[in-house]
Scaffold this motif. Structure first.
Motif, short mmCIF file in Angstrom:
data_model
loop_
_atom_site.label_atom_id
_atom_site.label_comp_id
_atom_site.label_asym_id
_atom_site.label_seq_id
_atom_site.Cartn_x
_atom_site.Cartn_y
_atom_site.Cartn_z
N TYR A 13 0.81 -1.21 0.00
CA TYR A 13 0.00 0.00 0.00
C TYR A 13 0.85 1.27 0.00
N GLY A 14 1.98 1.24 0.69
CA GLY A 14 2.96 2.32 0.56
C GLY A 14 2.60 3.62 1.24
N LEU A 15 2.03 3.58 2.43
CA LEU A 15 1.65 4.81 3.13
C LEU A 15 2.84 5.76 3.30
N TYR A 16 2.64 7.02 2.94
CA TYR A 16 3.62 8.11 3.05
C TYR A 16 4.74 8.02 2.01
N GLU A 17 4.62 7.12 1.02
CA GLU A 17 5.64 7.09 -0.03
C GLU A 17 5.69 8.40 -0.78
N ASP A 18 4.52 9.08 -0.90
CA ASP A 18 4.49 10.37 -1.58
C ASP A 18 5.28 11.41 -0.81
N ALA A 19 5.12 11.42 0.52
CA ALA A 19 5.85 12.38 1.35
C ALA A 19 7.36 12.16 1.24
N HIS A 20 7.78 10.90 1.28
CA HIS A 20 9.20 10.60 1.18
C HIS A 20 9.76 11.05 -0.17
N PHE A 21 9.03 10.75 -1.24
CA PHE A 21 9.48 11.13 -2.57
C PHE A 21 9.61 12.65 -2.68
N VAL A 50 1.67 3.90 9.89
CA VAL A 50 1.56 5.30 10.30
C VAL A 50 2.80 5.70 11.11
N VAL A 51 3.21 4.84 12.02
CA VAL A 51 4.33 5.18 12.91
C VAL A 51 5.68 4.91 12.23
N ARG A 52 5.87 3.72 11.70
CA ARG A 52 7.18 3.37 11.15
C ARG A 52 7.50 4.17 9.88
N ASN A 53 6.54 4.23 8.96
CA ASN A 53 6.77 5.00 7.74
C ASN A 53 6.88 6.49 8.04
N GLY A 54 6.08 6.95 9.02
CA GLY A 54 6.16 8.35 9.43
C GLY A 54 7.53 8.70 9.99
N PHE A 83 10.32 7.17 9.23
CA PHE A 83 11.26 7.10 8.11
C PHE A 83 11.26 8.40 7.31
N VAL A 84 10.08 8.95 7.02
CA VAL A 84 10.00 10.20 6.26
C VAL A 84 10.58 11.35 7.08
N TRP A 85 10.22 11.41 8.35
CA TRP A 85 10.71 12.48 9.23
C TRP A 85 12.24 12.48 9.29
N ARG A 86 12.84 11.31 9.48
CA ARG A 86 14.30 11.26 9.61
C ARG A 86 15.01 11.34 8.26
N THR A 87 14.28 11.11 7.18
CA THR A 87 14.85 11.39 5.87
C THR A 87 15.03 12.89 5.70
N LYS A 88 14.03 13.65 6.14
CA LYS A 88 14.09 15.11 6.06
C LYS A 88 15.06 15.68 7.09
N TYR A 89 15.03 15.14 8.30
CA TYR A 89 15.87 15.64 9.40
C TYR A 89 16.64 14.46 10.01
N GLY A 108 15.06 0.31 19.42
CA GLY A 108 16.14 0.33 18.44
C GLY A 108 15.83 -0.30 17.10
N ASN A 109 14.62 -0.80 16.91
CA ASN A 109 14.25 -1.42 15.63
C ASN A 109 13.80 -0.32 14.67
N LYS A 110 14.77 0.43 14.15
CA LYS A 110 14.47 1.58 13.31
C LYS A 110 14.82 1.30 11.85
N PRO A 111 14.07 1.89 10.92
CA PRO A 111 14.41 1.73 9.50
C PRO A 111 15.79 2.29 9.22
N LYS A 112 16.48 1.69 8.26
CA LYS A 112 17.79 2.17 7.86
C LYS A 112 17.62 3.25 6.80
N LEU A 113 18.11 4.43 7.08
CA LEU A 113 17.91 5.56 6.17
C LEU A 113 18.67 5.39 4.88
N GLU A 114 19.64 4.51 4.81
CA GLU A 114 20.34 4.30 3.54
C GLU A 114 19.47 3.58 2.53
N GLN A 115 18.24 3.19 2.93
CA GLN A 115 17.31 2.57 2.00
C GLN A 115 16.62 3.61 1.11
N ARG A 116 16.95 4.85 1.30
CA ARG A 116 16.33 5.89 0.49
C ARG A 116 16.62 5.67 -0.98
#
Length: 341
Positions: free
Chosen positions: A223-231, A268-272, A274-280, A332-340
């Motif tokens: 479904y890809g929630l928040y993929e638009d925000a990340h892009f 909502v939480v995990r993808n959110g 990921f997008v937040w820490r991609t920006k900051y 500590g189970n956080k997404p890896k930002l290098e997956q951008r």
């Protein structure tokens, strides 16, 4: 007779929504400006969407992707590879929208007016409840006021204001603490506003972005929630983004094809995050606290829907998805930002 834009391609990704797709294609036929190329990328396991494309009163290039290419971001990336080299603008629409007849005309007009723009978004007509009150209006604590227009804030934003957790940015931009106000908080004033975060159901991008290798991140599966925000967060690093509030459509939010509420709550939480820490990538301690505090507040507001909503089970399972995922982030189970992308 509608004009055909020689530089506009449209990508529609769909999954098990043949009736919604047919409705969208019917609205495209009525456009004052038609895309040169319409690509339907179908992840369905049946042929109903293919039939809808064949019955449409407009030329459609239909592709049914294999299972390994299913999912919104994968299907978008598949479609990008099929765009004609001559197309300068690539538009994306969800399959459950219906366009105002001047939608594409307005989008193209914005790219012409702002030649530096890398992306332009459309506005959702049926989700706006602003009232024009003028520039001298003094907003109440329960109001959201912008550019002479006012609307009543929802309970979650009223509570965020009380706890000092409201966004400190204008709509469409992400604050350092995350949890900004979306472009739905921009009034349908017929104006074009700068933005950073567009709605994935209705946005268009210069094809040069993709010629440089940019793609949608495969971190966002299904479904890809928040993929638009990340892009958009990534895209905003390359040039300005705008929202044209005269490029209107209706978003009908077709329920089929969506995840269950537990999975939705997790996203909502995990993808959110990921997008937040991609920006900051390195937010201040204060803004880390505000992100988590807002996440908790919204989580428990959702829990109250168990008492005041008819969909009690959905509310509770979404709450569980949010809470379990939030705890996993703390552990500590956080997404890896290098997956951008």
């Amino acid at each position: 007779m509608s004009a055909i834009s020689q530089n506009l391609a449209l990508i529609i990704c769909t999954y098990m929504r043949s009736e919604s797709l047919k409705r969208l294609l019917d609205s495209i036929v009525q456009q004052t400006v038609l895309p040169q190329q319409i690509l339907v990328i179908d992840g369905s396991g049946d042929n109903l969407s293919e039939q809808a494309c064949r019955q449409a009163n407009i030329a459609v290039s239909y592709f049914q992707v294999p299972p390994e290419h299913r999912g919104l971001t994968k299907q978008r990336n598949f479609g990008i590879e099929k765009v004609l080299p001559s197309c300068e603008i690539v538009a994306f629409l969800d399959d459950d929208v219906v366009l105002n007849e001047s939608y594409f005309e307005e989008i193209l007009k914005t790219f012409t007016t702002f030649p530096e723009a890398v992306a332009v978004g459309g506005a959702i007509e049926n989700e706006s409840d602003f009232t024009f009150v003028g520039l001298d209006y003094k907003p109440k604590s329960t109001d959201f006021y912008y550019d002479g227009f006012v609307k009543k804030d929802s309970q979650r934003f009223i509570l965020r204001k009380k706890f000092g957790l409201d966004s400190d940015q204008v709509p469409g931009f992400m604050p350092e603490a995350g949890h900004g106000r979306s472009i739905s908080f921009l009034p349908l004033s017929q104006k074009t506003y700068p933005a950073e975060l567009l709605m994935g159901c209705a946005f268009s991008v210069r094809s040069t972005v993709f010629k440089n290798g940019t793609r949608f991140s495969t971190f966002f599966e299904g479904y890809g929630l928040y993929e638009d925000a990340h892009f958009c967060v990534e895209l905003a690093k390359t040039g300005p983004i705008y929202l044209n509030t005269a490029a209107l459509l209706i978003h009908l939010h077709e329920p089929s094809g969506r995840p269950n509420q537990y999975k939705y709550g997790k996203m909502v939480v995990r993808n959110g995050w990921f997008v937040w820490r991609t920006k900051y990538p390195n937010p201040s301690l204060k803004n880390k606290f505000k992100w988590h505090a807002t996440t908790l507040l919204l989580m428990y507001i959702r829990l109250t829907n168990v008492l005041n909503s008819e969909q009690r089970t959905a509310a509770f399972t979404e709450f569980l998805g949010r809470k379990i995922t939030w705890i996993s982030l703390l552990l500590g189970n956080k997404p890896k930002l290098e997956q951008r992308a």
